[in-house]
Design a protein around this motif. Structure first.
Motif, PDB file in Angstrom:
ATOM      1  N   THR A 116       0.850  -1.182   0.000  1.00  0.00           N
ATOM      2  CA  THR A 116       0.000   0.000   0.000  1.00  0.00           C
ATOM      3  C   THR A 116       0.882   1.226   0.000  1.00  0.00           C
ATOM      4  O   THR A 116       2.037   1.186   0.475  1.00  0.00           O
ATOM      5  CB  THR A 116      -0.962  -0.004   1.204  1.00  0.00           C
ATOM      6  OG1 THR A 116      -1.954   1.020   1.016  1.00  0.00           O
ATOM      7  CG2 THR A 116      -0.222   0.248   2.508  1.00  0.00           C
ATOM      8  N   TRP A 117       0.389   2.322  -0.562  1.00  0.00           N
ATOM      9  CA  TRP A 117       1.204   3.517  -0.767  1.00  0.00           C
ATOM     10  C   TRP A 117       0.593   4.719  -0.048  1.00  0.00           C
ATOM     11  O   TRP A 117      -0.632   4.866   0.017  1.00  0.00           O
ATOM     12  CB  TRP A 117       1.294   3.840  -2.265  1.00  0.00           C
ATOM     13  CG  TRP A 117       1.942   2.752  -3.062  1.00  0.00           C
ATOM     14  CD1 TRP A 117       1.398   1.531  -3.378  1.00  0.00           C
ATOM     15  CD2 TRP A 117       3.228   2.786  -3.627  1.00  0.00           C
ATOM     16  NE1 TRP A 117       2.275   0.794  -4.109  1.00  0.00           N
ATOM     17  CE2 TRP A 117       3.426   1.543  -4.291  1.00  0.00           C
ATOM     18  CE3 TRP A 117       4.255   3.727  -3.671  1.00  0.00           C
ATOM     19  CZ2 TRP A 117       4.594   1.229  -4.973  1.00  0.00           C
ATOM     20  CZ3 TRP A 117       5.419   3.423  -4.358  1.00  0.00           C
ATOM     21  CH2 TRP A 117       5.595   2.184  -4.985  1.00  0.00           C
ATOM     22  N   ILE A 118       1.486   5.564   0.482  1.00  0.00           N
ATOM     23  CA  ILE A 118       1.063   6.855   1.033  1.00  0.00           C
ATOM     24  C   ILE A 118       1.533   7.902   0.039  1.00  0.00           C
ATOM     25  O   ILE A 118       2.744   8.103  -0.155  1.00  0.00           O
ATOM     26  CB  ILE A 118       1.676   7.120   2.419  1.00  0.00           C
ATOM     27  CG1 ILE A 118       1.355   5.962   3.368  1.00  0.00           C
ATOM     28  CG2 ILE A 118       1.145   8.428   2.998  1.00  0.00           C
ATOM     29  CD1 ILE A 118       2.008   6.089   4.736  1.00  0.00           C
ATOM     30  N   ASP A 119       0.607   8.559  -0.649  1.00  0.00           N
ATOM     31  CA  ASP A 119       0.941   9.479  -1.725  1.00  0.00           C
ATOM     32  C   ASP A 119       1.469  10.806  -1.205  1.00  0.00           C
ATOM     33  O   ASP A 119       1.035  11.301  -0.155  1.00  0.00           O
ATOM     34  CB  ASP A 119      -0.287   9.733  -2.607  1.00  0.00           C
ATOM     35  CG  ASP A 119      -0.727   8.477  -3.341  1.00  0.00           C
ATOM     36  OD1 ASP A 119       0.156   7.665  -3.697  1.00  0.00           O
ATOM     37  OD2 ASP A 119      -1.952   8.303  -3.530  1.00  0.00           O
ATOM     38  N   ALA A 120       2.392  11.388  -1.940  1.00  0.00           N
ATOM     39  CA  ALA A 120       2.982  12.704  -1.638  1.00  0.00           C
ATOM     40  C   ALA A 120       3.620  12.732  -0.246  1.00  0.00           C
ATOM     41  O   ALA A 120       3.716  13.788   0.373  1.00  0.00           O
ATOM     42  CB  ALA A 120       1.940  13.811  -1.772  1.00  0.00           C
ATOM     43  N   ALA A 121       4.068  11.568   0.222  1.00  0.00           N
ATOM     44  CA  ALA A 121       4.631  11.454   1.570  1.00  0.00           C
ATOM     45  C   ALA A 121       6.155  11.444   1.515  1.00  0.00           C
ATOM     46  O   ALA A 121       6.743  10.834   0.613  1.00  0.00           O
ATOM     47  CB  ALA A 121       4.124  10.193   2.252  1.00  0.00           C
ATOM     48  N   TYR A 122       6.786  12.109   2.499  1.00  0.00           N
ATOM     49  CA  TYR A 122       8.242  12.232   2.502  1.00  0.00           C
ATOM     50  C   TYR A 122       8.903  11.589   3.730  1.00  0.00           C
ATOM     51  O   TYR A 122      10.041  11.154   3.659  1.00  0.00           O
ATOM     52  CB  TYR A 122       8.639  13.705   2.396  1.00  0.00           C
ATOM     53  CG  TYR A 122       8.475  14.248   1.000  1.00  0.00           C
ATOM     54  CD1 TYR A 122       9.571  14.447   0.175  1.00  0.00           C
ATOM     55  CD2 TYR A 122       7.206  14.537   0.492  1.00  0.00           C
ATOM     56  CE1 TYR A 122       9.422  14.925  -1.126  1.00  0.00           C
ATOM     57  CE2 TYR A 122       7.041  15.013  -0.788  1.00  0.00           C
ATOM     58  CZ  TYR A 122       8.160  15.200  -1.601  1.00  0.00           C
ATOM     59  OH  TYR A 122       8.001  15.644  -2.894  1.00  0.00           O
ATOM     60  N   SER A 123       8.202  11.556   4.852  1.00  0.00           N
ATOM     61  CA  SER A 123       8.780  10.923   6.045  1.00  0.00           C
ATOM     62  C   SER A 123       7.658  10.490   6.979  1.00  0.00           C
ATOM     63  O   SER A 123       6.574  11.077   6.979  1.00  0.00           O
ATOM     64  CB  SER A 123       9.722  11.875   6.785  1.00  0.00           C
ATOM     65  OG  SER A 123       9.010  12.976   7.328  1.00  0.00           O
ATOM     66  N   ILE A 124       7.939   9.436   7.743  1.00  0.00           N
ATOM     67  CA  ILE A 124       6.997   8.968   8.760  1.00  0.00           C
ATOM     68  C   ILE A 124       7.419   9.556  10.097  1.00  0.00           C
ATOM     69  O   ILE A 124       8.568   9.417  10.522  1.00  0.00           O
ATOM     70  CB  ILE A 124       6.966   7.428   8.822  1.00  0.00           C
ATOM     71  CG1 ILE A 124       6.313   6.879   7.550  1.00  0.00           C
ATOM     72  CG2 ILE A 124       6.215   6.955  10.061  1.00  0.00           C
ATOM     73  CD1 ILE A 124       6.270   5.363   7.494  1.00  0.00           C
TER      74      ILE A 124
END
Length: 268
Positions: free
Chosen positions: A215-223
């Motif tokens: 699964t993908w988190i879009d426009a994400a750069y860091s958790i």
């Protein structure tokens, strides 16, 4: 000259009190009243900061018990008790049961010192003789601070429970989570995709120990943080992350990762 034994005993007691700096009827602090080799050694260690109790056990007659490990609070309670004033005379109208309130301070080597009270109005000396507390507001302040501390700890525990179990990323890209609620954690990986050409980045989460797809988190750069939670639909992963695009990506965002029909999905 005939000597009266009772009078001699009274005079001797007066001399001993004066010799200790305590006058009959004059309020004294518990530190002054309890002064002896053992207590003074405890007090000196606390004053110097070289021999501090690490724990406070509190007992109330209503069945309330607390064990407090916050050393700042423990030392504050010790100081308030030491500065509490009592009458050196035995109280004649004391009511209650011995040990209505107990404050026991523990040291790591097994030593302890206990302050015992007959209700919140009377201090019990080492011989269980009651003495009236002459500044009851000090006891009220101590009990209020204890109640406030307990309430704060309960609020923090409830907040943490609502937040869920924090999930830790190992080496920045591996974590464990019980995705299906069977009591056993599965292993997952986190992959950061830099799409280049000014396109927003993405974060991919996929199963490692078992297949659950990706699964993908879009426009994400860091958790930022992850918490394992559960609701009436089952377990889910709450993810705090930063999002944006090539020109700026420090915006806070959150999403849920769930298992639907055996496959991971992202819900915004």
């Amino acid at each position: 000259m005939k000597r009266h034994p009772a009078l001699l005993s009274l005079l001797l007691a007066f001399v001993l009190l004066v010799g200790c700096g305590i006058l009959p009827g004059k309020p004294v602090t518990l530190r002054e009243f309890l002064s002896n080799d053992q207590f003074d050694a405890f007090a000196a260690g606390v004053d110097s900061g070289e021999d501090l109790p690490y724990q406070l056990f509190f007992y109330g007659a209503n069945g309330t018990t607390d064990t407090i490990d916050d050393q700042t609070f423990v030392i504050q309670a010790w100081d308030r008790l030491c500065n509490m004033e009592i009458s050196p005379r035995e109280a004649q109208d004391a009511t209650g049961k011995a040990g209505d309130l107990l404050f026991s301070f523990m040291w790591e080597d097994g030593r302890s010192y206990t302050f015992s009270f007959l209700t919140s109005d009377f201090f019990l000396d080492p011989y269980d003789v009651p003495h009236e507390i002459t500044n009851p507001e000090h006891m009220a302040m101590l009990l209020t601070s204890l109640i406030n501390y307990r309430d704060h700890q309960i609020e923090m525990a409830e907040a943490q429970a609502a937040k869920g179990k924090q999930i830790t990323l190992v080496d920045g890209n591996i974590f464990s989570w019980d995705v299906d609620g069977d009591g056993t954690d599965e292993t997952f990986s986190v992959t950061y995709h830099d799409n280049g050409d000014e396109a927003p980045n993405q974060i991919e989460i996929q199963g490692v120990s078992s297949w659950y797809g990706s699964t993908w988190i879009d426009a994400a750069y860091s958790i930022t943080d992850m918490y394992a939670r559960s609701d009436d639909q089952g377990p889910y992963l709450y993810v705090d992350y930063t999002w944006g695009d090539y020109w700026g990506h420090d915006n806070p965002g959150f999403c849920e990762i769930r298992l639907q029909d055996g496959v991971l999905v992202t819900i915004y």
